[in-house]
Scaffold this motif. Structure first.
Motif, PDB file in Angstrom:
ATOM      1  N   THR A  74       0.836  -1.199   0.000  1.00 56.75           N
ATOM      2  CA  THR A  74       0.000   0.000   0.000  1.00 56.75           C
ATOM      3  C   THR A  74       0.874   1.254   0.000  1.00 56.75           C
ATOM      4  OG1 THR A  74      -0.126   0.098   2.419  1.00 56.75           O
ATOM      5  CG2 THR A  74      -1.848  -1.155   1.268  1.00 56.75           C
ATOM      6  N   VAL A  75       0.252   2.384  -0.285  1.00 56.46           N
ATOM      7  CA  VAL A  75       0.976   3.655  -0.267  1.00 56.46           C
ATOM      8  C   VAL A  75       1.557   3.926   1.115  1.00 56.46           C
ATOM      9  CG1 VAL A  75       0.685   6.161  -0.433  1.00 56.46           C
ATOM     10  CG2 VAL A  75      -0.280   4.673  -2.201  1.00 56.46           C
ATOM     11  N   ARG A 120     -11.146  -0.902  -5.162  1.00 52.74           N
ATOM     12  CA  ARG A 120     -10.741   0.281  -4.401  1.00 52.74           C
ATOM     13  C   ARG A 120     -11.605   0.482  -3.151  1.00 52.74           C
ATOM     14  NH1 ARG A 120      -6.150   3.445  -4.202  1.00 52.74           N
ATOM     15  NH2 ARG A 120      -6.674   5.603  -3.795  1.00 52.74           N
ATOM     16  N   ASP A 172      -5.541   0.677   4.694  1.00 53.40           N
ATOM     17  CA  ASP A 172      -5.263   1.495   3.518  1.00 53.40           C
ATOM     18  C   ASP A 172      -5.953   0.835   2.326  1.00 53.40           C
ATOM     19  OD1 ASP A 172      -4.286   3.466   1.878  1.00 53.40           O
ATOM     20  OD2 ASP A 172      -2.176   3.167   2.380  1.00 53.40           O
ATOM     21  N   LYS A 173      -5.916   1.487   1.196  1.00 45.28           N
ATOM     22  CA  LYS A 173      -6.602   1.007   0.001  1.00 45.28           C
ATOM     23  C   LYS A 173      -5.627   0.296  -0.946  1.00 45.28           C
ATOM     24  CE  LYS A 173     -10.615   2.740   1.101  1.00 45.28           C
ATOM     25  NZ  LYS A 173     -11.792   1.874   1.365  1.00 45.28           N
ATOM     26  N   PRO A 176      -3.653   0.187  -4.069  1.00 42.17           N
ATOM     27  CA  PRO A 176      -3.225   1.329  -4.882  1.00 42.17           C
ATOM     28  C   PRO A 176      -3.024   0.993  -6.361  1.00 42.17           C
ATOM     29  CG  PRO A 176      -1.344   0.399  -3.756  1.00 42.17           C
ATOM     30  CD  PRO A 176      -2.534  -0.448  -3.363  1.00 42.17           C
ATOM     31  N   GLU A 219      -0.078   5.705  -8.057  1.00 41.60           N
ATOM     32  CA  GLU A 219       0.044   6.152  -6.674  1.00 41.60           C
ATOM     33  C   GLU A 219       1.348   5.685  -6.052  1.00 41.60           C
ATOM     34  OE1 GLU A 219      -3.988   5.947  -4.474  1.00 41.60           O
ATOM     35  OE2 GLU A 219      -4.089   4.426  -6.062  1.00 41.60           O
ATOM     36  N   SER A 276       4.528   8.065  -4.783  1.00 43.23           N
ATOM     37  CA  SER A 276       4.987   7.964  -3.395  1.00 43.23           C
ATOM     38  C   SER A 276       6.461   7.583  -3.294  1.00 43.23           C
ATOM     39  CB  SER A 276       4.153   6.925  -2.638  1.00 43.23           C
ATOM     40  OG  SER A 276       2.784   7.252  -2.668  1.00 43.23           O
TER      41      SER A 276
END
Length: 246
Positions: free
Chosen positions: A17-18, A71, A86-87, A89, A93, A97
């Protein structure tokens, strides 16, 4: 020896994740390793498993659902008594990052159908030196097709020595060189990995060993000149190297 965070800093944030990527920079990682798959609407996303059950609690196959649907799911890491979420990505994204000077290793978890969508997307959004981007895979057909599409990036063949106890190391290295492979990503016990690392480096290949969380083993890899060490605990590995004066 550079420190690569396995699926991001996955001990502190949900993997791939981000937030895991951003945490890796806080933990002193030189780069992150993430897994990529293709959704039903041909979007490239960071996710390890074929389906979402382990990370989200809801079971959906990544390649059968759209990015907009996926998402809506929450990727969750249970840490102590807290749930960190978190989502899933999109690749854009992840790139956004990734700080300048840091490296990005993308493991292709599906087949060569991802190559064109990935190439098109990265051509639009990749903001820094493409030599900081590495594509890694177990599948030779993926790597050969990647090489024809992305001449300027690094490609790594993944090798699990535990699953290939009878592998001829020299033949594996020579085949990688013949196919235009940039480096080898190797997994297994230290003594077997060391042999392959030494052979690979003598042939001009880059070397990455995954996944190492033991500080004594990490120090041994540093001594033999390993290029990249992939770990679940980049903060600990960074501290270990810093204390060793490196």
């Amino acid at each position: 020896m550079k420190i690569i965070a396995h699926r991001g800093s996955n001990l502190k944030a949900p993997e791939n994740t981000v937030s895991a990527v951003k945490q890796a920079w806080l933990d002193g990682a030189d780069g992150v390793e993430l897994d990529v798959r293709l959704t039903s609407d041909k979007k490239v996303v960071a996710f390890h498993d074929e389906n979402t059950k382990r990370l989200t609690g809801a079971e959906y196959e990544i390649n059968k659902y759209s990015f907009d649907f996926l998402r809506n799911l929450d990727c969750i890491l249970q840490k102590d008594s807290e749930n960190i979420s978190d989502k899933i990505p999109a690749i854009g994204e992840i790139v956004d990052s990734t700080k300048d000077g840091k490296e990005l290793f993308l493991e292709i978890k599906c087949g060569k159908e991802i190559i064109n969508p990935l190439r098109e997307k990265l051509a639009d959004i990749f903001p820094f030196d493409k030599k900081k981007l590495s594509i890694i895979s177990f599948l030779p057909e993926v790597l050969i097709n990647i090489w024809s599409s992305f001449h300027e990036i690094n490609i790594y063949k993944l090798i699990d020595l535990d699953r290939n106890p009878n592998m001829n190391y020299l033949n594996a290295v020579n085949e990688a060189v013949k196919n235009g492979i940039t480096g080898l990503g190797i997994s297994g016990d230290f003594y077997r990995c060391r042999q392959m690392v030494i052979l690979a480096k003598s042939a001009g290949l880059k070397t990455n060993v995954w996944t190492v969380d033991n500080t004594e083993i990490a120090a041994k890899y540093h001594e033999i000149g390993l290029d990249y060490l992939t770990t679940n605990n980049p903060a600990l590995m960074r501290k270990t190297l810093t204390m060793g004066g490196n």
